[in-house]
Write a protein that holds these residues in place. Structure first.
Motif, PDB file in Angstrom:
ATOM      1  N   MET A  38      20.987  29.744  47.028  1.00 12.31           N
ATOM      2  CA  MET A  38      22.199  30.814  47.682  1.00 12.31           C
ATOM      3  C   MET A  38      23.495  30.015  47.881  1.00 12.31           C
ATOM      4  O   MET A  38      24.452  30.665  47.603  1.00 12.31           O
ATOM      5  N   ASP A  39      23.316  28.770  47.930  1.00 18.49           N
ATOM      6  CA  ASP A  39      24.956  27.889  47.856  1.00 18.49           C
ATOM      7  C   ASP A  39      25.412  28.231  46.409  1.00 18.49           C
ATOM      8  O   ASP A  39      26.607  28.413  46.771  1.00 18.49           O
ATOM      9  N   CYS A  40      24.860  28.102  45.420  1.00 21.11           N
ATOM     10  CA  CYS A  40      25.394  28.379  44.137  1.00 21.11           C
ATOM     11  C   CYS A  40      25.615  29.846  43.927  1.00 21.11           C
ATOM     12  O   CYS A  40      26.900  29.849  43.434  1.00 21.11           O
ATOM     13  N   ALA A  41      24.992  30.863  44.412  1.00 20.21           N
ATOM     14  CA  ALA A  41      25.333  32.152  44.313  1.00 20.21           C
ATOM     15  C   ALA A  41      26.645  32.589  45.239  1.00 20.21           C
ATOM     16  O   ALA A  41      27.484  33.124  44.653  1.00 20.21           O
ATOM     17  N   LYS A  42      26.790  31.980  46.411  1.00 21.03           N
ATOM     18  CA  LYS A  42      27.886  31.996  47.379  1.00 21.03           C
ATOM     19  C   LYS A  42      29.134  31.412  46.298  1.00 21.03           C
ATOM     20  O   LYS A  42      30.245  32.045  46.478  1.00 21.03           O
TER      21      LYS A  42
END
Length: 59
Positions: A38-42
């Motif tokens: 999720m950190d990379c997607a965000k």
């Protein structure tokens, strides 16, 4: 009755983080695979304020 199934071993396709707690787009083959944390997607602007994929984004 069978026992619980272990979670697959995943690594983020973008940063390499192992077994992120929250992820999207998992691809699993025989108990291991990849995902996008999720950190990379965000960081890439793929998520809305609620943490859902924005319309038109497909992973």
């Amino acid at each position: 009755m069978s026992g619980p199934h272990p979670l697959p071993a995943l690594s983020c396709r973008k940063c390499g983080r192992n077994n992120p707690w929250v992820y999207v787009a998992p691809v699993v083959v025989e108990g291991s695979g990849t995902c996008i944390c999720m950190d990379c997607a965000k960081a890439r602007g793929w998520l809305d304020a609620a943490g859902n994929l924005k319309p038109g984004v497909s992973l």
